[in-house]
Design a protein around this motif. Structure first.
Motif, PDB file in Angstrom:
ATOM      1  N   VAL A 158       0.896  -1.220  -0.051  1.00 20.52           N
ATOM      2  CA  VAL A 158       0.032   0.092  -0.098  1.00 20.52           C
ATOM      3  C   VAL A 158       0.832   1.460   0.049  1.00 20.52           C
ATOM      4  O   VAL A 158       2.147   1.156   0.468  1.00 20.52           O
TER       5      VAL A 158
ATOM      6  N   TYR B 273      -3.844  -1.841   4.431  1.00 17.55           N
ATOM      7  CA  TYR B 273      -3.251  -3.217   3.770  1.00 17.55           C
ATOM      8  C   TYR B 273      -4.278  -4.137   4.002  1.00 17.55           C
ATOM      9  O   TYR B 273      -4.600  -5.119   3.382  1.00 17.55           O
TER      10      TYR B 273
ATOM     11  N   ARG C  66      -6.509  -2.419   0.109  1.00 16.28           N
ATOM     12  CA  ARG C  66      -6.633  -1.143  -0.551  1.00 16.28           C
ATOM     13  C   ARG C  66      -5.042  -0.819  -0.915  1.00 16.28           C
ATOM     14  O   ARG C  66      -4.021  -1.139  -0.109  1.00 16.28           O
ATOM     15  N   TYR C  67      -4.800  -0.417  -2.008  1.00 17.74           N
ATOM     16  CA  TYR C  67      -3.341  -0.021  -2.607  1.00 17.74           C
ATOM     17  C   TYR C  67      -3.214   1.513  -2.379  1.00 17.74           C
ATOM     18  O   TYR C  67      -1.646   1.732  -2.426  1.00 17.74           O
ATOM     19  N   PHE C  68      -3.817   2.482  -1.873  1.00 18.52           N
ATOM     20  CA  PHE C  68      -3.636   3.727  -1.878  1.00 18.52           C
ATOM     21  C   PHE C  68      -4.654   4.334  -0.798  1.00 18.52           C
ATOM     22  O   PHE C  68      -5.666   3.931  -0.757  1.00 18.52           O
TER      23      PHE C  68
ATOM     24  N   LEU D  68      -8.867   4.912  -0.606  1.00 15.66           N
ATOM     25  CA  LEU D  68      -9.210   5.122  -1.866  1.00 15.66           C
ATOM     26  C   LEU D  68      -9.221   3.852  -2.635  1.00 15.66           C
ATOM     27  O   LEU D  68      -8.677   2.699  -2.592  1.00 15.66           O
ATOM     28  N   PRO D  69     -10.625   3.981  -3.438  1.00 12.03           N
ATOM     29  CA  PRO D  69     -10.806   2.627  -4.208  1.00 12.03           C
ATOM     30  C   PRO D  69      -9.957   2.431  -5.410  1.00 12.03           C
ATOM     31  O   PRO D  69      -9.441   3.597  -5.763  1.00 12.03           O
ATOM     32  N   HIS D  70      -9.834   1.374  -5.763  1.00 12.67           N
ATOM     33  CA  HIS D  70      -8.826   1.094  -6.721  1.00 12.67           C
ATOM     34  C   HIS D  70      -9.494   0.178  -8.218  1.00 12.67           C
ATOM     35  O   HIS D  70     -10.710  -0.019  -7.712  1.00 12.67           O
ATOM     36  N   THR D  71      -8.967   0.198  -9.293  1.00 13.57           N
ATOM     37  CA  THR D  71      -9.704  -0.419 -10.424  1.00 13.57           C
ATOM     38  C   THR D  71      -8.661  -1.473 -10.958  1.00 13.57           C
ATOM     39  O   THR D  71      -7.456  -1.425 -10.429  1.00 13.57           O
ATOM     40  N   THR D  72      -9.198  -2.251 -11.714  1.00 10.02           N
ATOM     41  CA  THR D  72      -8.451  -3.107 -12.410  1.00 10.02           C
ATOM     42  C   THR D  72      -8.290  -2.648 -14.042  1.00 10.02           C
ATOM     43  O   THR D  72      -9.498  -2.561 -14.443  1.00 10.02           O
TER      44      THR D  72
END
Length: 191
Positions: A82, A142, A146-148, A172-176
């Motif tokens: 993260v 973590y 979440r990554y950020f 913050l949400p993440h996308t793929t």
């Protein structure tokens, strides 16, 4: 030619931190900060700063784990966990890169007794009190997958993590990526 405007003569700069999440099953290694350092007496992950412009964040994570715990980590065993954009109660901002390692050589031990007074394994799903809020924010992000995240504390906030609404963590949400990427809207046909 510089793209800086007259109203903003300097670009924003801030320190870059690395934090190492050493995992042993469902546990993480935490160290107690000691001496004349920020957050002395509080628990934290093995961590530190980049040593200079030629050190990568991956190299820094491996180095900090070795310097603070005595373990040797193969860089191929390090995983990105993260990134946390943090602001302390005093107003200083920094960006922290948290990395996970589940394999290493050696037994973790205190290598810098002037900076670390204790070290131990804690369940990731039952973290102790008395942790640095910034570190706890990274571990909470973590755990949430979440990554950020951002962790902007306000003046007067404690350095130690306090559970509840004032914890200041924003995930913050993440996308793929989509494969193949969707066609531009103008090129799409309706069924």
């Amino acid at each position: 030619m510089s793209s800086l405007s007259p109203r903003h003569p300097k670009r924003h700069t801030e320190p870059v931190d690395v934090h190492v999440i050493l995992r042993r099953g469902g546990e993480v290694l935490l160290t107690r900060r000691a001496g004349e350092v920020y957050a002395s007496g509080l628990l934290h992950l093995p961590s530190g700063h980049l040593d200079g412009p030629h050190e990568t964040i991956l190299d820094a994570a491996v180095r900090e784990a070795r310097e603070e715990t005595g373990v040797l980590i193969d860089p191929a065993e390090v995983r990105a966990a993260v990134v946390v954009h943090h602001r302390s109660p005093a107003g200083q901002a920094r960006t922290g890169f948290f990395f996970e390692a589940r394999r290493w050589q050696g037994q973790p031990h205190i290598t810098e007794p002037h900076l670390c007074s204790d070290m131990g394994w804690w369940p990731l799903d039952a973290l102790p009190g008395g942790m640095v809020a910034y570190c706890r924010a990274g571990l909470d992000a973590y755990r949430a997958g979440r990554y950020f995240a951002t962790h902007f504390q306000h003046p007067g906030d404690p350095i130690a993590h306090q559970p509840g609404p004032g914890h200041r963590l924003a995930l913050l949400p993440h996308t793929t990526p989509q494969h193949p990427p969707p066609a531009p809207a103008a090129d799409r046909t309706l069924p």
